[in-house]
Design a protein around this motif. Structure first.
Motif, PDB file in Angstrom:
ATOM      1  N   ASP A 137     -31.583  25.364  63.150  1.00  0.00           N
ATOM      2  CA  ASP A 137     -30.837  25.731  64.010  1.00  0.00           C
ATOM      3  C   ASP A 137     -30.982  27.254  63.947  1.00  0.00           C
ATOM      4  N   PRO A 138     -30.951  28.526  64.852  1.00  0.00           N
ATOM      5  CA  PRO A 138     -31.185  29.757  64.803  1.00  0.00           C
ATOM      6  C   PRO A 138     -29.909  30.524  64.207  1.00  0.00           C
ATOM      7  N   LEU A 139     -28.945  29.765  63.756  1.00  0.00           N
ATOM      8  CA  LEU A 139     -27.615  30.204  63.536  1.00  0.00           C
ATOM      9  C   LEU A 139     -28.265  29.928  61.741  1.00  0.00           C
ATOM     10  N   ALA A 150     -31.032  29.820  60.299  1.00  0.00           N
ATOM     11  CA  ALA A 150     -32.500  30.310  60.411  1.00  0.00           C
ATOM     12  C   ALA A 150     -32.495  31.652  58.860  1.00  0.00           C
ATOM     13  N   PRO A 151     -31.653  32.579  58.756  1.00  0.00           N
ATOM     14  CA  PRO A 151     -31.174  33.950  57.770  1.00  0.00           C
ATOM     15  C   PRO A 151     -31.060  32.935  56.790  1.00  0.00           C
ATOM     16  N   LEU A 152     -30.564  32.227  56.809  1.00  0.00           N
ATOM     17  CA  LEU A 152     -30.192  31.103  55.267  1.00  0.00           C
ATOM     18  C   LEU A 152     -31.877  30.426  54.940  1.00  0.00           C
ATOM     19  N   VAL A 153     -32.234  30.429  55.754  1.00  0.00           N
ATOM     20  CA  VAL A 153     -33.716  29.344  55.607  1.00  0.00           C
ATOM     21  C   VAL A 153     -35.054  30.250  54.958  1.00  0.00           C
ATOM     22  N   TYR A 154     -34.810  31.295  56.136  1.00  0.00           N
ATOM     23  CA  TYR A 154     -36.010  32.290  55.743  1.00  0.00           C
ATOM     24  C   TYR A 154     -36.125  33.314  55.079  1.00  0.00           C
ATOM     25  N   ALA A 155     -34.974  33.039  54.238  1.00  0.00           N
ATOM     26  CA  ALA A 155     -35.156  34.281  53.220  1.00  0.00           C
ATOM     27  C   ALA A 155     -35.957  33.888  52.008  1.00  0.00           C
ATOM     28  N   PRO A 156     -35.838  32.527  51.291  1.00  0.00           N
ATOM     29  CA  PRO A 156     -35.926  32.440  50.384  1.00  0.00           C
ATOM     30  C   PRO A 156     -38.055  32.642  50.347  1.00  0.00           C
ATOM     31  N   PRO A 157     -38.288  32.056  51.567  1.00  0.00           N
ATOM     32  CA  PRO A 157     -40.305  33.028  51.566  1.00  0.00           C
ATOM     33  C   PRO A 157     -40.002  34.234  51.019  1.00  0.00           C
ATOM     34  N   ILE A 158     -39.348  34.922  51.861  1.00  0.00           N
ATOM     35  CA  ILE A 158     -39.224  36.271  52.023  1.00  0.00           C
ATOM     36  C   ILE A 158     -39.090  37.246  50.205  1.00  0.00           C
ATOM     37  N   GLN A 159     -38.667  35.910  49.376  1.00  0.00           N
ATOM     38  CA  GLN A 159     -38.109  36.163  47.812  1.00  0.00           C
ATOM     39  C   GLN A 159     -39.267  35.862  47.655  1.00  0.00           C
ATOM     40  N   LEU A 160     -39.782  34.859  47.651  1.00  0.00           N
ATOM     41  CA  LEU A 160     -40.726  33.998  46.765  1.00  0.00           C
ATOM     42  C   LEU A 160     -42.408  34.936  47.237  1.00  0.00           C
ATOM     43  N   LEU A 161     -42.338  35.164  48.157  1.00  0.00           N
ATOM     44  CA  LEU A 161     -43.610  37.114  48.717  1.00  0.00           C
ATOM     45  C   LEU A 161     -43.321  37.658  47.348  1.00  0.00           C
ATOM     46  N   ALA A 162     -42.306  38.672  47.662  1.00  0.00           N
ATOM     47  CA  ALA A 162     -41.987  39.772  46.709  1.00  0.00           C
ATOM     48  C   ALA A 162     -42.294  39.217  45.044  1.00  0.00           C
ATOM     49  N   TYR A 163     -41.811  37.832  44.766  1.00  0.00           N
ATOM     50  CA  TYR A 163     -41.647  37.657  43.930  1.00  0.00           C
ATOM     51  C   TYR A 163     -43.077  37.680  43.103  1.00  0.00           C
ATOM     52  N   PRO A 177     -39.366  33.036  62.969  1.00  0.00           N
ATOM     53  CA  PRO A 177     -39.187  31.482  63.643  1.00  0.00           C
ATOM     54  C   PRO A 177     -38.795  31.187  65.421  1.00  0.00           C
ATOM     55  N   SER A 178     -39.001  30.024  65.846  1.00  0.00           N
ATOM     56  CA  SER A 178     -39.552  30.279  67.062  1.00  0.00           C
ATOM     57  C   SER A 178     -37.813  29.910  67.523  1.00  0.00           C
ATOM     58  N   GLY A 179     -37.550  30.163  68.821  1.00  0.00           N
ATOM     59  CA  GLY A 179     -36.191  30.453  69.411  1.00  0.00           C
ATOM     60  C   GLY A 179     -36.330  31.518  70.333  1.00  0.00           C
ATOM     61  N   PRO A 180     -35.021  31.835  71.112  1.00  0.00           N
ATOM     62  CA  PRO A 180     -34.861  33.053  71.970  1.00  0.00           C
ATOM     63  C   PRO A 180     -35.742  34.324  72.133  1.00  0.00           C
ATOM     64  N   LEU A 181     -36.002  34.764  70.801  1.00  0.00           N
ATOM     65  CA  LEU A 181     -36.462  35.714  70.891  1.00  0.00           C
ATOM     66  C   LEU A 181     -38.201  36.351  70.497  1.00  0.00           C
ATOM     67  N   PHE A 182     -38.220  34.990  70.562  1.00  0.00           N
ATOM     68  CA  PHE A 182     -39.742  34.553  69.410  1.00  0.00           C
ATOM     69  C   PHE A 182     -41.104  35.204  70.718  1.00  0.00           C
ATOM     70  N   GLU A 183     -41.188  34.913  72.087  1.00  0.00           N
ATOM     71  CA  GLU A 183     -40.983  36.227  72.800  1.00  0.00           C
ATOM     72  C   GLU A 183     -41.986  37.103  72.701  1.00  0.00           C
ATOM     73  N   ARG A 233     -36.284  40.570  64.485  1.00  0.00           N
ATOM     74  CA  ARG A 233     -35.572  40.816  65.322  1.00  0.00           C
ATOM     75  C   ARG A 233     -34.646  39.659  65.905  1.00  0.00           C
ATOM     76  N   GLY A 234     -33.071  40.665  66.382  1.00  0.00           N
ATOM     77  CA  GLY A 234     -31.697  39.988  65.967  1.00  0.00           C
ATOM     78  C   GLY A 234     -31.698  39.768  64.453  1.00  0.00           C
ATOM     79  N   GLU A 235     -30.939  38.441  63.809  1.00  0.00           N
ATOM     80  CA  GLU A 235     -30.649  38.309  62.690  1.00  0.00           C
ATOM     81  C   GLU A 235     -31.940  38.242  61.772  1.00  0.00           C
ATOM     82  N   MET A 236     -33.201  37.827  62.360  1.00  0.00           N
ATOM     83  CA  MET A 236     -34.127  38.176  61.337  1.00  0.00           C
ATOM     84  C   MET A 236     -34.439  40.243  61.512  1.00  0.00           C
TER      85      MET A 236
END
Ligand code: AGP
Length: 605
Positions: free
Chosen positions: A565-567, A569-582, A518-524, A469-472
């Motif tokens: 910080d949610p700002l 989050a897109p940067l910080v959560y990119a490597p996990p999805i890259q690693l998964l695909a890898y 990641p937790s934040g306003p849209l998590f629920e 959701r959102g930037e995710m």
């Protein structure tokens, strides 16, 4: 996009041609070939498949030349086969080509009518015949070359040998880059700095329409108007010159781990060293615009899609993001105060370049947010917005993506300050957050072992869904693109809230659903969507932070990334999805760095 190397050497060139082609293999890898002048005659060796197939051919039949050209191909006209592999020859001419000749059918018909016989299905062979026919009229090599170029419509970088002209390679550039390398009594031509990197760090970039004659120790460059041109010779950094995998198995793995540095270097261009505040580089005045239009393709377009949220939320600046291949063919209504930003790793992607040119022609201020700072986009845009990811070799974009995100996030903060949307204290706080990016990204790659552990199960899936959701949401699209391009598993990204409007029909026990939340306003809200998936028996992998993990639905596999910080989050959560695909691709034994049918950048429509 294909790779080109040409060497006028003092010693045999075979080993160096192959070394260079291996470095260029990321540009295309369906066939390869070399040719050289041997005792006044041109000899050629070609093979379908990767460079190692060409090495086998050369082991059986070496090329004893000191002047030669080489090519690694990404097929456009004609299937990947030895017959269609470059170099192509006709009469006295043998040449290699990157690009597409749009009027090749018409030229081929005219040449066939003159009795010329073609042995391949390529547009490139037409250039060889055309050049040979100009030579046959008695023109000198350079004049015949120019006459040939004048008859071509489309894009090309060329390197040509002529029988009877020992010690000479002719090159030309229109639409596809070509560099000249200056060695010690030797000269080089290459499709990029990496091609000539192992041999020299003194290079010059040809301009659009330029053509060049290289001989031992000299290059004569002419512009499109046939005037001798003086192009600056630059020193390229050692990093650009030599790229190795080092301790890593694949370039993609190495590049994933280079992201903290790539983002740090990139952010240093967007954070004022004195004030510590986010700032737009190269004099770009972000207060001067009332709209942003981002054009890009693939992964770069997802970076743009994430930035849209940030420009609008932080800076109140309306922002549109469009796939360049669509943008270029419609007639967008844009205000004159629109800043057009082309986002591209290579700076050469044909559709993005065309969209940038469209914006320029519409009198908009244009910016090129690119990783290759001498690329066509960098040179044609009004403003260069650099990323400093260093050369990215893996076809799947990783560090270029996060560097684009870092630059765009900093620009959004700078725009918010420039437009008076945030006060000095908030600007300082947000700029401070940006400085945390390298550390947080390094921390997020620590989920590597968990991603590796998930791979065997995920590799069995036929379909995988990504939700955010959102930037995710754009990050979910990027996750799906990463997985499909390197593991060949069908994957789709959806906005989590959109699931119930159709895609939920796909959910069953065999369709893993990867939720990036990641937790934040849209998590629920996303939690509710996860429950809908769980209720239908869909296996869930939740990538979240510690607070999100505490609320994860029962049965979900949870991967915990850093709290940020949610700002960021897109940067910080990119490597996990890259690693998964890898790791899924590794598990499947796929060719991670050179996935089938792809090329690093697509310089054709
Ligand atoms: C990324 O993994 C892809 N291989 C691809 O989508 C790429 O991002 C796209 O082709 C754009 O390339 P560019 O950034 O060089 O313009």
């Amino acid at each position: 996009m294909c790779g080109i190397i040409g060497i006028v050497g003092r010693a045999p060139v075979q080993a160096r041609l192959i070394d260079s082609l291996k470095r260029l293999e990321y540009r295309g890898y369906d066939s390869a070939g070399v040719a050289g002048l041997v005792g006044g005659r041109i000899e050629r060796r070609r093979a379908a498949g990767k460079i190692r197939a060409l090495e086998d051919v050369l082991a059986a039949s070496p090329l004893e030349a000191t002047v030669g050209v080489g090519h690694t191909r990404w097929a456009t006209h004609g299937a990947p086969s030895e017959r269609n592999a470059h170099p192509h020859r006709a009469g006295r001419v043998t040449l290699v080509h990157n690009g597409i000749i749009e009027n090749f059918a018409e030229l081929k018909a005219a040449l066939a009518a003159e009795g010329r016989v073609f042995e391949s299905d390529t547009d490139t062979e037409v250039i060889a015949h055309l050049f040979d026919s100009e030579l046959a009229t008695g023109l000198a090599p350079l004049a015949a070359f120019k006459a040939t170029l004048d008859r071509l419509t489309g894009a090309y970088a060329l390197a040509a040998l002529i029988e009877g002209e020992d010690g000479l390679i002719l090159g030309a550039r229109r639409g596809s880059p070509l560099v000249v390398g200056y060695g010690d009594g030797e000269m080089f031509l290459g499709s990029d700095a990496l091609a000539v990197g192992p041999f020299t760090n003194r290079i010059c970039y040809l301009e659009e329409g330029d053509y060049v004659a290289i001989r031992a120790g000299e290059a004569q460059i002419f512009d499109a108007g046939q005037r001798l041109a003086n192009r600056p010779v630059r020193l390229v950094s050692a990093a650009a010159a030599l790229v190795e995998k080092g301790e890593y198995r694949h370039f993609m793995e190495k590049e994933i781990h280079e992201q903290p540095d790539a983002c740090q270097h990139t952010l240093s261009a967007y954070i004022d060293p004195v004030s510590g505040l986010a700032t737009a580089p190269n004099g770009l005045d972000l207060a001067a615009f009332d709209r942003i239009q981002i054009v890009a393709c693939g992964t770069a377009s997802y970076a743009g899609a994430i930035a849209r949220y940030q420009f609008e939320r932080l800076a109140g600046l309306p922002c549109d993001v469009e796939t360049a291949s669509e943008f270029r063919y419609r007639e967008p209504a844009l205000s004159s105060k629109t800043l057009a930003i082309a986002v591209s790793q290579s700076g050469e992607t044909a559709d993005t370049l065309a969209a940038l040119r469209w914006c320029k022609a519409a009198d908009l201020t244009t910016a090129a947010l690119v990783n290759v700072h001498e690329s066509t986009m960098a040179r044609e845009a009004d403003v260069l917005l650099p990323t400093h990811a260093g050369p990215e070799i893996g076809v799947a974009s990783t560090k270029a993506f996060t560097s684009q995100l870092a630059a765009l996030t900093a620009l959004a903060v700078a725009a918010a300050a420039a437009r008076g949307r945030i006060d000095a204290a908030e600007a300082a706080r947000l700029s401070g957050l940006l400085r945390e990016v390298p550390r947080l990204i390094a921390q997020s790659t620590r989920v590597e072992a968990e991603m590796r552990a998930l791979a065997p199960e995920l590799a069995k899936a036929r379909d995988v869904l990504y939700l955010g959701r959102g930037e995710m949401f754009p990050l979910a699209l990027e996750g799906a693109l990463k997985l499909k391009e390197i593991s060949y598993i069908h994957a789709e990204g959806y906005a989590a809230g959109e699931l119930k409007h159709g895609p939920i029909a796909l959910i069953d026990a065999a369709t893993p659903v990867i939720v990036i939340a990641p937790s934040g306003p849209l998590f629920e809200k996303t939690m509710s969507n996860m429950s809908e998936v769980a209720a239908r028996g869909g296996p869930i992998i939740l990538i979240t932070d510690a607070a999100g993990a505490a609320l994860a639905p029962a049965g979900a596999k949870v991967i915990i990334g850093p709290t940020c910080d949610p700002l960021l989050a897109p940067l910080v959560y990119a490597p996990p999805i890259q690693l998964l695909a890898y790791y899924v691709a590794v598990q499947k034994g796929a060719d991670v760095d050179q996935p089938r049918n792809l090329a690093k950048s697509v310089t054709v429509e």
